[in-house]
Design a protein around this motif. Structure first.
Motif, PDB file in Angstrom:
ATOM      1  N   THR B  14       0.838  -1.188   0.000  1.00  0.00           N
ATOM      2  CA  THR B  14       0.000   0.000   0.000  1.00  0.00           C
ATOM      3  C   THR B  14       0.881   1.249   0.000  1.00  0.00           C
ATOM      4  O   THR B  14       2.054   1.203   0.414  1.00  0.00           O
ATOM      5  N   ARG B  15       0.301   2.325  -0.452  1.00  0.00           N
ATOM      6  CA  ARG B  15       1.028   3.599  -0.541  1.00  0.00           C
ATOM      7  C   ARG B  15       1.620   3.971   0.818  1.00  0.00           C
ATOM      8  O   ARG B  15       0.957   3.841   1.844  1.00  0.00           O
ATOM      9  N   GLY B  16       2.882   4.424   0.785  1.00  0.00           N
ATOM     10  CA  GLY B  16       3.564   4.812   2.011  1.00  0.00           C
ATOM     11  C   GLY B  16       4.409   3.718   2.638  1.00  0.00           C
ATOM     12  O   GLY B  16       5.290   4.010   3.456  1.00  0.00           O
ATOM     13  N   GLU B  82       4.775   4.959  -3.730  1.00  0.00           N
ATOM     14  CA  GLU B  82       3.758   5.742  -4.423  1.00  0.00           C
ATOM     15  C   GLU B  82       3.070   4.855  -5.450  1.00  0.00           C
ATOM     16  O   GLU B  82       3.619   3.830  -5.871  1.00  0.00           O
ATOM     17  N   LEU B  83       1.880   5.287  -5.867  1.00  0.00           N
ATOM     18  CA  LEU B  83       1.138   4.477  -6.834  1.00  0.00           C
ATOM     19  C   LEU B  83       1.940   4.248  -8.113  1.00  0.00           C
ATOM     20  O   LEU B  83       1.891   3.166  -8.703  1.00  0.00           O
ATOM     21  N   ASP B  84       2.697   5.273  -8.528  1.00  0.00           N
ATOM     22  CA  ASP B  84       3.486   5.178  -9.772  1.00  0.00           C
ATOM     23  C   ASP B  84       4.662   4.214  -9.660  1.00  0.00           C
ATOM     24  O   ASP B  84       5.332   3.950 -10.660  1.00  0.00           O
ATOM     25  N   ASP B  85       4.929   3.718  -8.467  1.00  0.00           N
ATOM     26  CA  ASP B  85       6.006   2.734  -8.314  1.00  0.00           C
ATOM     27  C   ASP B  85       5.559   1.346  -8.759  1.00  0.00           C
ATOM     28  O   ASP B  85       6.369   0.419  -8.825  1.00  0.00           O
ATOM     29  N   VAL B 114       1.277  -1.326  -6.144  1.00  0.00           N
ATOM     30  CA  VAL B 114       1.062  -0.421  -5.016  1.00  0.00           C
ATOM     31  C   VAL B 114      -0.388   0.063  -5.045  1.00  0.00           C
ATOM     32  O   VAL B 114      -0.832   0.639  -6.047  1.00  0.00           O
ATOM     33  N   LEU B 115      -1.103  -0.202  -3.973  1.00  0.00           N
ATOM     34  CA  LEU B 115      -2.524   0.163  -3.914  1.00  0.00           C
ATOM     35  C   LEU B 115      -2.734   1.405  -3.051  1.00  0.00           C
ATOM     36  O   LEU B 115      -1.944   1.673  -2.137  1.00  0.00           O
TER      37      LEU B 115
END
Lengths: 112, 115
Positions: B14-16, B82-85, B114-115
């Motif tokens: 997940t993000r972060g 990050e989502l873009d990862d 990544v959600l």
């Protein structure tokens, strides 16, 4: 960084030759031209490389223009297993750093 | 001859969060490079490790970091995801930088979502 330009996609009939072009007009004198291909769900695999002269190996041939601003990967008899994304890469040589700069690649479709 | 292996095959975060990806180089190779491949794009160079030190870096922020161990295996760490990862992360091993041809041998990759 040196850049390469390739067509997004190409099609070929099985057992026919395939010529995959690549333009690299900003190539420097010491850049090697490498070709890799990426089959579905796999990492890229080495195909061939060259500097100035045409090159042959068991997988393919590489024809390099005299001014080195373009090259062509030649598959002499395409098979269904050759369906992949083909990348033309210039090895960017900066002192102490050796990185490959991948372009967008050409998706080759082989028709039975 | 053992090829390049990567673990895990797939990963969902997940993000972060933070993530660590692992790579074992091909026998006889002491140089490892990492690439990020977004869907439909070519691989993008992240960095290279040689003799346990970073030997070059692409245009990636410092939250992308790595390690190389004495046995030449390597880790890629990404902090503050990050989502873009979300991408396929590829590891490639090769002979020491400067040798020609420096053919790179790629592993199958780790698919990070990544959600």
């Amino acid at each position: 960084d040196a850049k390469t330009t390739q067509p997004n996609s190409m099609e070929s009939n099985e057992e026919e030759p395939v010529h995959l072009p690549c333009n690299h007009s900003t190539i420097s004198g010491t850049d090697y031209i490498h070709w890799y291909r990426q089959l579905p769900s796999q990492g890229p695999e080495y195909v061939i490389h060259g500097l100035t002269s045409n090159v042959n190996n068991r997988m393919a041939s590489l024809a390099i223009a005299e001014d080195r601003k373009s090259s062509t990967l030649i598959l002499h008899r395409a098979t269904l297993r050759d369906a992949a994304v083909y990348y033309c890469i210039l090895r960017d040589v900066v002192p102490g750093t050796y990185k490959y700069i991948f372009g967008t690649g050409t998706r080759l479709k082989v028709l039975a | 001859e053992t090829g390049v292996t990567q673990s895990p095959t797939h990963l969902i975060k997940t993000r972060g969060q933070q993530v660590t990806l692992r790579c074992s180089s091909q026998s006889g190779h002491n140089t490892v490079s990492w690439y990020q491949q977004a869907l439909g794009q070519g691989p993008q160079f992240i960095f290279q490790y040689y003799r346990e030190e970073e030997n070059g870096r692409g245009n990636f922020p410092p939250r992308f970091s790595g390690l190389q161990f004495p046995n030449y295996s390597s880790e890629l760490n990404v902090n503050a995801l990050e989502l873009d990862d979300s991408a396929l992360y590829l590891c490639a091993s090769s002979q020491p930088p400067g040798l020609v041809p420096d053919t790179q041998y790629f592993g199958p990759g780790t698919r990070l979502t990544v959600l």
